[in-house]
Design an enzyme around this catalytic site. Structure first.
Site, mmCIF file in Angstrom:
data_model
loop_
_atom_site.group_PDB
_atom_site.id
_atom_site.type_symbol
_atom_site.label_atom_id
_atom_site.label_comp_id
_atom_site.label_asym_id
_atom_site.label_seq_id
_atom_site.Cartn_x
_atom_site.Cartn_y
_atom_site.Cartn_z
ATOM 1 N N CYS A 64 -2.656 8.328 4.120
ATOM 2 C CA CYS A 64 -2.558 7.655 2.821
ATOM 3 C C CYS A 64 -3.811 7.885 1.993
ATOM 4 O O CYS A 64 -3.786 7.756 0.781
ATOM 5 C CB CYS A 64 -2.292 6.167 3.018
ATOM 6 S SG CYS A 64 -3.409 5.362 4.140
ATOM 7 N N GLU B 156 0.894 -1.151 0.000
ATOM 8 C CA GLU B 156 0.000 0.000 0.000
ATOM 9 C C GLU B 156 0.928 1.195 0.000
ATOM 10 O O GLU B 156 1.722 1.372 0.930
ATOM 11 C CB GLU B 156 -0.859 -0.073 1.268
ATOM 12 C CG GLU B 156 -2.102 0.742 1.184
ATOM 13 C CD GLU B 156 -2.084 1.819 2.211
ATOM 14 O OE1 GLU B 156 -1.797 2.953 1.816
ATOM 15 O OE2 GLU B 156 -2.320 1.516 3.388
HETATM 16 P P1 NDP Z 1 9.387 4.814 3.288
HETATM 17 O O1 NDP Z 1 8.977 4.065 2.092
HETATM 18 O O2 NDP Z 1 10.742 5.397 3.319
HETATM 19 O O3 NDP Z 1 9.260 3.896 4.571
HETATM 20 C C1 NDP Z 1 8.177 3.022 4.775
HETATM 21 C C2 NDP Z 1 8.643 1.891 5.647
HETATM 22 O O4 NDP Z 1 9.628 1.152 4.948
HETATM 23 C C3 NDP Z 1 9.297 2.334 6.938
HETATM 24 O O5 NDP Z 1 8.976 1.438 7.955
HETATM 25 C C4 NDP Z 1 10.763 2.249 6.598
HETATM 26 O O6 NDP Z 1 11.577 2.108 7.725
HETATM 27 C C5 NDP Z 1 10.787 1.004 5.768
HETATM 28 N N1 NDP Z 1 11.954 0.855 4.934
HETATM 29 C C6 NDP Z 1 12.594 1.785 4.227
HETATM 30 N N2 NDP Z 1 13.633 1.225 3.591
HETATM 31 C C7 NDP Z 1 13.646 -0.081 3.902
HETATM 32 C C8 NDP Z 1 14.489 -1.180 3.570
HETATM 33 N N3 NDP Z 1 15.500 -1.039 2.753
HETATM 34 N N4 NDP Z 1 14.200 -2.385 4.079
HETATM 35 C C9 NDP Z 1 13.145 -2.553 4.914
HETATM 36 N N5 NDP Z 1 12.327 -1.542 5.268
HETATM 37 C C10 NDP Z 1 12.582 -0.326 4.767
HETATM 38 O O7 NDP Z 1 8.311 5.870 3.530
HETATM 39 P P2 NDP Z 1 8.253 6.994 4.663
HETATM 40 O O8 NDP Z 1 7.557 6.396 5.834
HETATM 41 O O9 NDP Z 1 9.561 7.636 4.916
HETATM 42 O O10 NDP Z 1 7.359 8.007 3.893
HETATM 43 C C11 NDP Z 1 7.868 8.586 2.738
HETATM 44 C C12 NDP Z 1 6.765 8.833 1.750
HETATM 45 O O11 NDP Z 1 5.979 7.673 1.550
HETATM 46 C C13 NDP Z 1 5.789 9.858 2.190
HETATM 47 O O12 NDP Z 1 6.268 11.135 1.989
HETATM 48 C C14 NDP Z 1 4.625 9.512 1.337
HETATM 49 O O13 NDP Z 1 4.777 10.080 0.060
HETATM 50 C C15 NDP Z 1 4.671 8.030 1.236
HETATM 51 N N6 NDP Z 1 3.761 7.374 2.163
HETATM 52 C C16 NDP Z 1 2.635 6.862 1.671
HETATM 53 C C17 NDP Z 1 1.739 6.248 2.491
HETATM 54 C C18 NDP Z 1 0.540 5.631 1.938
HETATM 55 O O14 NDP Z 1 -0.050 4.820 2.595
HETATM 56 N N7 NDP Z 1 0.108 5.964 0.743
HETATM 57 C C19 NDP Z 1 1.934 6.165 3.932
HETATM 58 C C20 NDP Z 1 3.170 6.744 4.366
HETATM 59 C C21 NDP Z 1 4.043 7.285 3.498
HETATM 60 P P3 NDP Z 1 12.455 3.321 8.283
HETATM 61 O O15 NDP Z 1 11.501 4.345 8.719
HETATM 62 O O16 NDP Z 1 13.209 2.702 9.384
HETATM 63 O O17 NDP Z 1 13.294 3.769 7.134
#
Ligand code: NDP
Length: 678
Positions: A297, A258
Site C-alpha cells: 500500500c 486505508e
Molecule cells: P478489495 O477491495 O476487493 O478487497 C479488500 C477486502 O475487502 C478483502 O478482504 C475483500 O474480501 C473485502 N471485500 C470485498 N468486497 C466486500 C464486501 N462486499 N463486503 C465485505 N468485504 C468485502 O481489494 P483487493 O484485496 O482485491 O485488492 C484490489 C485492489 O485494491 C488492489 O489492486 C489495489 O489497487 C488495492 N489495494 C490497496 C491497498 C492499500 O492499502 N492501498 C491494499 C490492497 C489492495 P474478499 O477478498 O473475500 O473479496
C-alpha cells in the site's frame, strides 16, 4: 487434488467450508489449492459472542493486563513463525517479504504491548490530555477520558499482508479492550487462518475476543451498531461501496479506511548524481518497486526527479532493476516472487495499459522476461516496469492510476514548487518520501505537501544507515492518509488505540474527576496518611494521600551559601539593585533550585524504605519569587500510581510549595520508584 479447506472461527467453534465457497490459487503455479467460505455462517451469533462474551472479558482487564496479553501473544507467534513462512510462499512472497509480513506484524504487537505498559495506566479509563480549568476557584473542572467501545471491531483486510494486516489492527483493538472479528482477503486467508489458529491455541486470549471469517462476511455489516467499528484496507471501490451502505451511514458506524494510494518519492534538487542521496534514492525506489512484487500500500508509484537528472535516474534505476531475479519465491536467490493471483496480474496489466497512454515504458517488458524455477505462463509473474512521463503537467491518469504491482513512473520537475504541485496531484497518499540533504527543501515540502500525505519520509546520508525505509509503516507513527488514501488513520502509538474507544468530555468537581480517572486532581479531598508516605509500599499508598510539612524560613545566608556552593551567582540572587531593575523580582530572590532542594529536605523520610529512587520531575513552574525572610512549606500528594515490573512501580506525586501567605510559590510533579515490598 483435494483442496485445503480454510475454516472460519465463529462463536467459539471452527466452522468448515460450506456453500458458496471461493477458490484460492497458488500464486506460483496458478493451481487452485484451497477454498474458503460458508454462506451459512451465523454472523449474528458471531457478533453476539463478541459483544456478550469477548467484550466484557476484555473490559474487565486493565490496559496493562491487555498489554501483557499482547506481549505473550507476540512471543507465542514468534515461536511458530516458521510454519507461517512455509505457508506464505504460495502467495508469491519471498522470504524477505515474509519478514515484513510476519516478523513486522509480530514486532507491531510488541510495540503496542510496550506502549500499553509505558504510556497507558494500569486502569480502565485512559485520560486524554490535562485537566481543564473551567471555573475561577477550581471547583468545577473538565477532563477528556477514553473508554472502550462496547461493541466489536470488524477488520476487513487486504490480500497483500495476511499477518501484518491483521496484527496491526488487532493489537490496538485488543489493547483498547474491544473484541475483533477478522475478515482477511480470500486470496491469502489461509495464512491468516494459520496465524489465528496459533493465537487461539495458545489459550492466551479470553473467549470471544478473536473470531475469523474466511470467505464472505454475509450481511454482518448490516447488523452493526454505533458501538462497533469497521477497519478496512483494500480498494477505493470496495471502501466506497461499504462505507456508503445506508445502515453504516444511518448509525454513524465508524469506518476507518486505508485504500488505494499513489505514493511518491522526490529526489531533492540538491541530490545530484554522484551524491550519497542520489544513490540512496535509486536504492529506495528499486526496493519499493520490487518488494512484495510492488503489492504494497506504500509502494512508490510516482517518482519525481529534477528534469536535468531524469535520464541519469532512469539509467541507474534500470541498472539496479536489471539485477532483480524473478521466480520461485522459495528459492533463496529470488529477489521478486509472483503477484498474488493471475486475476491480480491481469488487473495490473490493465492499469499498465492506462499508464502507457501517457508515459513510455523505459524498463521491463511483460511479454518477455525471465522467470527462474517456475512456469511464467502459469504463475502470476510480472517483471518490474518503469515508465517515463515526459509531460507530467498535462498527464491525468499517471496521477490517479494505481497499478498494484512492480510498476512505477518517473517524471521530471522544474523546481521544488513544481515538484510539490505534482506530488499533491495524487490527491492524498499514505506516504511521500524526499531524499535531500537540505533542511530548507524538507521544510518547504512539509509545508507545501504535508496536508496531502499521511506520512513524510525524509532521508539522506546522515540518517540512511538507521532509517526504516519509505515503505514501512511503523507502529509508533500514524499510517493512513487523506483523500485517495481513504481519509483514515491507523497506528501512531496510543492514537491508534483510541480509534477503538470513545472520547468523552467529563465535567465536574475535583473529587468526581479524581474518582473517574483514578488520578488525584488538585482541589479534591486529601487523605491523611497513617504514616509518612515514604514508609509505605507502592500498594499501601492511596491516591490522594497527602502530607503537609513544617515551614522553613529562607535566609540571606542560605541564598549566598547556595550561590557559592553551586556557582549560580546570577545577579537576581546576588545584587539587590540589579534584581530590582528586573520586572520579575522585588529584589534579591532565592534560587528556584534552592527551593526545590529545601522542599526535598522538608518532605523526605531519610531511612531505608520502599522509595527506591527519584526518577524525575515534570511540569515545574515557579509562580512567585521567594525573598530572604519568607517561609516555604510543602504539600505532597499521591497523584498517580503505575506498576512498572514485578518489584516496583512509579508513583507520581503532586507537589506544591507555598509561602507564609499561602500563595503558591512553585508546583511540580515528582516521580519516584516505590517497591511493592520492603
Ligand atoms: P478489495 O477491495 O476487493 O478487497 C479488500 C477486502 O475487502 C478483502 O478482504 C475483500 O474480501 C473485502 N471485500 C470485498 N468486497 C466486500 C464486501 N462486499 N463486503 C465485505 N468485504 C468485502 O481489494 P483487493 O484485496 O482485491 O485488492 C484490489 C485492489 O485494491 C488492489 O489492486 C489495489 O489497487 C488495492 N489495494 C490497496 C491497498 C492499500 O492499502 N492501498 C491494499 C490492497 C489492495 P474478499 O477478498 O473475500 O473479496
Amino acid at each position: 487434488m483435494t483442496l485445503q479447506d480454510v475454516q472460519s472461527f465463529a462463536h467459539g467453534k471452527w466452522i468448515p467450508v460450506g456453500t458458496g465457497a471461493r477458490s484460492i490459487e497458488n500464486a506460483v503455479t496458478g493451481e487452485v489449492f484451497a477454498q474458503a467460505g460458508n454462506a451459512d455462517l451465523d454472523v449474528q451469533a458471531m457478533l453476539d459472542h463478541a459483544r456478550d462474551v469477548g467484550g466484557p472479558a476484555l473490559r474487565k482487564m486493565t490496559f496493562h493486563d491487555r498489554a501483557r496479553m499482547l506481549k505473550a501473544l507476540a512471543l507465542h507467534l514468534g515461536k511458530h513463525k516458521q510454519a507461517l513462512y512455509d505457508m506464505s510462499f504460495a502467495s508469491g512472497a519471498t522470504q524477505s517479504d515474509h519478514l515484513i509480513d510476519i516478523d513486522g506484524g509480530i514486532g507491531t504487537m510488541f510495540v503496542f504491548a510496550s506502549k500499553g505498559r509505558r504510556e497507558m495506566p494500569d486502569a480502565h479509563v485512559y485520560l486524554d490530555g490535562e485537566v481543564e480549568q473551567l471555573s475561577r476557584n477550581g471547583t468545577f473542572l473538565g477532563q477528556h477520558i477514553c473508554t472502550p467501545l462496547q461493541g466489536v471491531a470488524v477488520h476487513i483486510n487486504a490480500f497483500n499482508f495476511p499477518v501484518w494486516g491483521m496484527l496491526e489492527k488487532l493489537a490496538p483493538t485488543l489493547l483498547a479492550g474491544v473484541p475483533a472479528i477478522v475478515k482477511p482477503a480470500t486470496a491469502t486467508c489461509y495464512i491468516t487462518e494459520l496465524a489465528v489458529r496459533i493465537m487461539l491455541d495458545s489459550g492466551i486470549l479470553p473467549a470471544g475476543s478473536l473470531q475469523l471469517v474466511s470467505g464472505g462476511l454475509g450481511d454482518m455489516l448490516d447488523r452493526l451498531t454505533c458501538q462497533d467499528v469497521v477497519g478496512f484496507t483494500g480498494s477505493a471501490w470496495t471502501a466506497g461501496k461499504l462505507r456508503s451502505m445506508p445502515h453504516i451511514l444511518e448509525n454513524s458506524i465508524r469506518f476507518v479506511a486505508e485504500q488505494d494510494s499513489l505514493n511518491s518519492s522526490i529526489l531533492g534538487p540538491d541530490a545530484k548524481p554522484g551524491t550519497p542521496e542520489f544513490d540512496l534514492f535509486i536504492k529506495e525506489v528499486q526496493r519499493e518497486m520490487t518488494t512484495k512484487a510492488g503489492q504494497k500500500c506504500t509502494a512508490i508509484r510516482r517518482i519525481f526527479a529534477p528534469k536535468q537528472h531524469v535520464e541519469a535516474a532512469i539509467e541507474a534505476l534500470s541498472a539496479r532493476l536489471e539485477k532483480t531475479l524473478i521466480g520461485d519465491p522459495s528459492n533463496e536467490a529470488t529477489r521478486m516472487g509472483a503477484l498474488v493471483s493471475n486475476d491480480q496480474k491481469r488487473d495490473v496489466l490493465q492499469k499498465v495499459d492506462i499508464i502507457a497512454k501517457e508515459a513510455e515504458r523505459v524498463f521491463g517488458n511483460p511479454d518477455s522476461f525471465e522467470v527462474s524455477g517456475a512456469d511464467a505462463a502459469k504463475g502470476a509473474f510480472l517483471p518490474p516496469m518503469l515508465f517515463h512521463c515526459a509531460d507530467p503537467d498535462k498527464a491525468e491518469r499517471i496521477h490517479d492510476t494505481e497499478a498494484f504491482g512492480p510498476v512505477s513512473t518517473i517524471m521530471g520537475y522544474d523546481n521544488l514548487d513544481h515538484a510539490i504541485q505534482l506530488v499533491n496531484r495524487g490527491q492524498g497518499s499514505l506516504v511521500a518520501s524526499v531524499i535531500t540533504h537540505d533542511p530548507e527543501v524538507a521544510k518547504n515540502v512539509a509545508l507545501g505537501a504535508g496536508a496531502f500525505h499521511g506520512r513524510l519520509y525524509f532521508n539522506n546520508r546522515d540518517s540512511m544507515k538507521e532509517s526504516t525505509g519509505h515503505g514501512s509503516p511503523l507502529p509508533h507513527m500514524v499510517h493512513g492518509g487523506p483523500g485517495r488514501a481513504g481519509g483514515g488513520e491507523e497506528l501512531g502509538g496510543v492514537r491508534g488505540v483510541t480509534h477503538y474507544m470513545q472520547r468523552t468530555a467529563v465535567q465536574g468537581s475535583p473529587d468526581i474527576l479524581s474518582a473517574i480517572g483514578n488520578v488525584w486532581v488538585p482541589g479534591s479531598v486529601e487523605k491523611k496518611a497513617p504514616a509518612h508516605p515514604f514508609t509505605r509500599t507502592f500498594h499501601e499508598l492511596e491516591i490522594g494521600e497527602t502530607i503537609h510539612t513544617a515551614p522553613r524560613t529562607i535566609t540571606i545566608e542560605d541564598i549566598e551559601h547556595f550561590a557559592s556552593f553551586t556557582g549560580d551567582t546570577f545577579y537576581a540572587h546576588m545584587n539587590e539593585e540589579a534584581a530590582k531593575r528586573n520586572p520579575f523580582f522585588p529584589g534579591r530572590v532565592a534560587h528556584g533550585y534552592l527551593l526545590l532542594s529545601f522542599a526535598a529536605g522538608l518532605f523526605v523520610e531519610p531511612n531505608e524504605g520502599p522509595v527506591l529512587a527519584n526518577t524525575g520531575l515534570d511540569s515545574l513552574r515557579f509562580m512567585k519569587p521567594v525573598e530572604a525572610g519568607d517561609d516555604i512549606q510543602v504539600r505532597l500528594s499521591v497523584k498517580k500510581k503505575t506498576p512498572r515490573n514485578d518489584e516496583y512501580g512509579e508513583v507520581r506525586w503532586h507537589v506544591t510549595l507555598t509561602n507564609q501567605d499561602k500563595d503558591l510559590v512553585a508546583e511540580y510533579e515528582l516521580l519516584t520508584m516505590n517497591a511493592y515490598e520492603v
